[in-house]
Write a protein that holds these residues in place. Structure first.
Motif, PDB file in Angstrom:
ATOM      1  N   VAL A 161       0.795  -1.382  -0.129  1.00 31.16           N
ATOM      2  CA  VAL A 161       0.525  -0.077  -0.192  1.00 31.16           C
ATOM      3  C   VAL A 161       1.055   1.008   0.020  1.00 31.16           C
ATOM      4  CG1 VAL A 161      -2.016   0.744   1.118  1.00 31.16           C
ATOM      5  CG2 VAL A 161      -1.624  -1.244   0.752  1.00 31.16           C
ATOM      6  N   ILE A 162       0.934   2.052  -1.021  1.00 26.36           N
ATOM      7  CA  ILE A 162       1.626   3.056  -1.356  1.00 26.36           C
ATOM      8  C   ILE A 162       0.886   4.129  -0.983  1.00 26.36           C
ATOM      9  CG2 ILE A 162       3.221   4.731  -2.631  1.00 26.36           C
ATOM     10  CD1 ILE A 162       3.991   1.442  -3.575  1.00 26.36           C
ATOM     11  N   PHE A 163       0.973   5.368  -0.109  1.00 23.23           N
ATOM     12  CA  PHE A 163       0.423   6.390  -0.226  1.00 23.23           C
ATOM     13  C   PHE A 163       1.482   7.737   0.331  1.00 23.23           C
ATOM     14  CE2 PHE A 163       0.437   5.041   3.999  1.00 23.23           C
ATOM     15  CZ  PHE A 163      -0.009   6.009   5.134  1.00 23.23           C
ATOM     16  N   GLY A 164       0.413   8.714   0.404  1.00 22.28           N
ATOM     17  CA  GLY A 164       1.196  10.468   0.784  1.00 22.28           C
ATOM     18  C   GLY A 164       2.004  10.388  -0.481  1.00 22.28           C
ATOM     19  N   GLN A 165       2.031  10.520  -1.946  1.00 24.07           N
ATOM     20  CA  GLN A 165       3.425  10.937  -2.329  1.00 24.07           C
ATOM     21  C   GLN A 165       2.536  12.789  -2.372  1.00 24.07           C
ATOM     22  OE1 GLN A 165       0.853   8.913  -2.979  1.00 24.07           O
ATOM     23  NE2 GLN A 165       1.643   7.107  -4.639  1.00 24.07           N
ATOM     24  N   ALA A 166       4.387  13.272  -2.313  1.00 21.95           N
ATOM     25  CA  ALA A 166       4.108  14.035  -2.090  1.00 21.95           C
ATOM     26  C   ALA A 166       4.961  15.064  -3.461  1.00 21.95           C
ATOM     27  CB  ALA A 166       4.176  14.686  -0.722  1.00 21.95           C
ATOM     28  N   GLY A 167       5.233  15.454  -4.115  1.00 21.87           N
ATOM     29  CA  GLY A 167       6.247  16.118  -4.733  1.00 21.87           C
ATOM     30  C   GLY A 167       5.667  15.451  -6.661  1.00 21.87           C
ATOM     31  N   LEU A 168       6.909  15.564  -7.316  1.00 26.63           N
ATOM     32  CA  LEU A 168       6.421  15.111  -9.027  1.00 26.63           C
ATOM     33  C   LEU A 168       7.850  14.076  -9.365  1.00 26.63           C
ATOM     34  CD1 LEU A 168       4.661  15.641 -11.019  1.00 26.63           C
ATOM     35  CD2 LEU A 168       6.028  17.795 -11.896  1.00 26.63           C
ATOM     36  N   MET A 169       7.757  14.067 -10.088  1.00 28.18           N
ATOM     37  CA  MET A 169       8.541  12.530 -10.886  1.00 28.18           C
ATOM     38  C   MET A 169       7.900  11.944 -12.141  1.00 28.18           C
ATOM     39  SD  MET A 169      11.616  10.976  -8.924  1.00 28.18           S
ATOM     40  CE  MET A 169      12.985  10.403  -9.836  1.00 28.18           C
ATOM     41  N   VAL A 170       8.715  12.397 -13.345  1.00 27.61           N
ATOM     42  CA  VAL A 170       8.218  12.334 -14.423  1.00 27.61           C
ATOM     43  C   VAL A 170       9.232  11.457 -15.066  1.00 27.61           C
ATOM     44  CG1 VAL A 170       7.580  13.568 -16.729  1.00 27.61           C
ATOM     45  CG2 VAL A 170       7.026  15.237 -13.954  1.00 27.61           C
ATOM     46  N   GLY A 171       8.819  10.783 -15.728  1.00 28.82           N
ATOM     47  CA  GLY A 171       9.583   9.519 -16.512  1.00 28.82           C
ATOM     48  C   GLY A 171       9.072   8.675 -16.655  1.00 28.82           C
ATOM     49  N   ALA A 172      10.292   7.109 -17.078  1.00 27.09           N
ATOM     50  CA  ALA A 172      10.111   6.115 -17.131  1.00 27.09           C
ATOM     51  C   ALA A 172      11.412   5.371 -17.289  1.00 27.09           C
ATOM     52  CB  ALA A 172       9.593   5.712 -18.806  1.00 27.09           C
ATOM     53  N   THR A 173      11.605   4.916 -15.841  1.00 27.84           N
ATOM     54  CA  THR A 173      12.092   4.066 -15.531  1.00 27.84           C
ATOM     55  C   THR A 173      12.697   2.553 -14.608  1.00 27.84           C
ATOM     56  OG1 THR A 173      11.585   4.439 -13.308  1.00 27.84           O
ATOM     57  CG2 THR A 173      12.943   6.250 -14.557  1.00 27.84           C
ATOM     58  N   LEU A 174      14.082   1.665 -15.065  1.00 33.81           N
ATOM     59  CA  LEU A 174      13.674   0.666 -14.211  1.00 33.81           C
ATOM     60  C   LEU A 174      13.979   1.033 -13.108  1.00 33.81           C
ATOM     61  CD1 LEU A 174      15.129  -1.272 -16.930  1.00 33.81           C
ATOM     62  CD2 LEU A 174      12.721  -1.366 -16.654  1.00 33.81           C
ATOM     63  N   GLU A 175      13.667  -0.053 -12.307  1.00 37.27           N
ATOM     64  CA  GLU A 175      13.975   0.473 -10.579  1.00 37.27           C
ATOM     65  C   GLU A 175      13.591  -1.055  -9.386  1.00 37.27           C
ATOM     66  OE1 GLU A 175      12.046   3.024  -6.747  1.00 37.27           O
ATOM     67  OE2 GLU A 175      12.055   3.914  -9.082  1.00 37.27           O
ATOM     68  N   GLY A 176      14.816  -1.523  -8.459  1.00 33.89           N
ATOM     69  CA  GLY A 176      14.743  -2.483  -7.690  1.00 33.89           C
ATOM     70  C   GLY A 176      14.644  -1.824  -6.492  1.00 33.89           C
ATOM     71  N   THR A 177      14.277  -2.580  -5.877  1.00 35.11           N
ATOM     72  CA  THR A 177      13.817  -1.874  -4.212  1.00 35.11           C
ATOM     73  C   THR A 177      14.605  -3.106  -3.697  1.00 35.11           C
ATOM     74  OG1 THR A 177      12.304  -0.346  -4.201  1.00 35.11           O
ATOM     75  CG2 THR A 177      12.856  -1.089  -2.742  1.00 35.11           C
ATOM     76  N   LYS A 178      15.882  -2.431  -2.461  1.00 36.59           N
ATOM     77  CA  LYS A 178      16.007  -3.898  -1.726  1.00 36.59           C
ATOM     78  C   LYS A 178      16.046  -3.648  -0.255  1.00 36.59           C
ATOM     79  CE  LYS A 178      20.490  -6.355  -0.622  1.00 36.59           C
ATOM     80  NZ  LYS A 178      21.808  -6.255  -0.521  1.00 36.59           N
ATOM     81  N   TYR A 179      15.180  -4.251   0.663  1.00 38.10           N
ATOM     82  CA  TYR A 179      15.126  -3.765   1.842  1.00 38.10           C
ATOM     83  C   TYR A 179      16.030  -4.411   3.177  1.00 38.10           C
ATOM     84  CZ  TYR A 179      10.903  -2.907   0.321  1.00 38.10           C
ATOM     85  OH  TYR A 179       9.569  -1.596  -0.399  1.00 38.10           O
ATOM     86  N   THR A 180      16.895  -3.885   3.405  1.00 35.73           N
ATOM     87  CA  THR A 180      17.974  -4.555   4.489  1.00 35.73           C
ATOM     88  C   THR A 180      17.421  -4.414   5.903  1.00 35.73           C
ATOM     89  OG1 THR A 180      19.487  -4.366   2.642  1.00 35.73           O
ATOM     90  CG2 THR A 180      20.366  -4.252   4.953  1.00 35.73           C
ATOM     91  N   ARG A 181      17.539  -5.419   6.850  1.00 35.04           N
ATOM     92  CA  ARG A 181      17.651  -5.349   8.012  1.00 35.04           C
ATOM     93  C   ARG A 181      18.887  -3.865   9.189  1.00 35.04           C
ATOM     94  NH1 ARG A 181      17.831 -10.112   9.553  1.00 35.04           N
ATOM     95  NH2 ARG A 181      15.871 -10.630   9.662  1.00 35.04           N
ATOM     96  N   ILE A 182      18.577  -3.219   9.797  1.00 36.97           N
ATOM     97  CA  ILE A 182      19.064  -2.524  10.050  1.00 36.97           C
ATOM     98  C   ILE A 182      19.111  -2.254  12.061  1.00 36.97           C
ATOM     99  CG2 ILE A 182      18.954  -0.828   8.377  1.00 36.97           C
ATOM    100  CD1 ILE A 182      17.278   0.656   9.975  1.00 36.97           C
ATOM    101  N   LEU A 183      20.070  -1.612  12.255  1.00 34.36           N
ATOM    102  CA  LEU A 183      20.548  -0.975  14.273  1.00 34.36           C
ATOM    103  C   LEU A 183      19.996  -0.032  13.510  1.00 34.36           C
ATOM    104  CD1 LEU A 183      23.163  -3.683  14.836  1.00 34.36           C
ATOM    105  CD2 LEU A 183      20.977  -4.121  15.434  1.00 34.36           C
ATOM    106  N   PRO A 184      18.572   0.788  13.939  1.00 37.30           N
ATOM    107  CA  PRO A 184      18.545   1.847  14.336  1.00 37.30           C
ATOM    108  C   PRO A 184      19.182   2.862  15.015  1.00 37.30           C
ATOM    109  CG  PRO A 184      16.547   1.146  15.412  1.00 37.30           C
ATOM    110  CD  PRO A 184      17.596   0.156  14.810  1.00 37.30           C
TER     111      PRO A 184
END
Length: 184
Positions: A161-184
């Motif tokens: 679920v994605i929401f709360g977008q603010a700003g503007l991004m224009v274009g067509a891209t290839l993208e990948g997201t990586k999630y990594t465990r962290i110590l805050p």
């Protein structure tokens, strides 16, 4: 310099260097992330009440309260959040993405990954870095009205679920997201 004063100097230098590192021990990084997660979930539940039903059906959820994305040809995004199981934070994660293509702009948004099966959650937690892939189903963006959980949950082990977008991004891209465990 005597042997004792060298040891004291080295010990002091090491202590200062270690103290300067943001190793998270004694910091309030986790409290900040949890507070942002709570505030974002309250906002999402108020704006999209159907997400409560999705949350109740999920075995766990990764909540990323703020992702910042920018690009000009090459782009990237980053954010930190918490993995919650049964309403309790069990780990903290970062989300990093790189993209390339025709793009220009910047935006910020929030997202939640709902793990709908025990297997999907276990796979996520076992991995050293989990990349969003084909088994991810997007359920909502700010242009959508309602979240329908019946068909989405039946077909996908992970729902985003994605929401709360603010700003503007224009274009067509290839993208990948990586999630990594962290110590805050």
């Amino acid at each position: 310099m005597s042997r004792l004063s060298r040891r004291l100097f080295v010990t002091g230098a090491l202590a200062t260097t270690t103290a300067a590192c943001g190793n998270g021990i004694g910091s309030n990084g986790s409290a900040k992330i949890d507070a942002r997660v709570d505030a974002m979930l309250n906002q999402m539940h108020n704006r999209y009440p159907a997400t409560l039903e999705l949350e109740n059906k999920a075995v766990g959820m990764l909540v990323m309260p703020l992702i910042t994305k920018a690009g000009f040809g090459l782009g990237g995004s980053y954010g930190r959040g918490a993995l919650r199981v049964n309403g309790v934070t069990v780990d903290y994660y970062s989300a990093a993405a790189a993209s390339f293509g025709l793009q220009i702009g910047a935006q910020q948004f929030s997202h939640v990954l709902y793990f709908m099966t025990d297997e999907a959650l276990a796979d996520f937690r076992r991995s050293s870095g989990w990349a969003a892939g084909a088994d991810l189903e997007y359920a909502l963006n700010d242009n959508g009205g309602n979240v329908s959980t019946e068909t989405t949950v039946a077909l996908a082990p992970v729902v985003a679920v994605i929401f709360g977008q603010a700003g503007l991004m224009v274009g067509a891209t290839l993208e990948g997201t990586k999630y990594t465990r962290i110590l805050p």
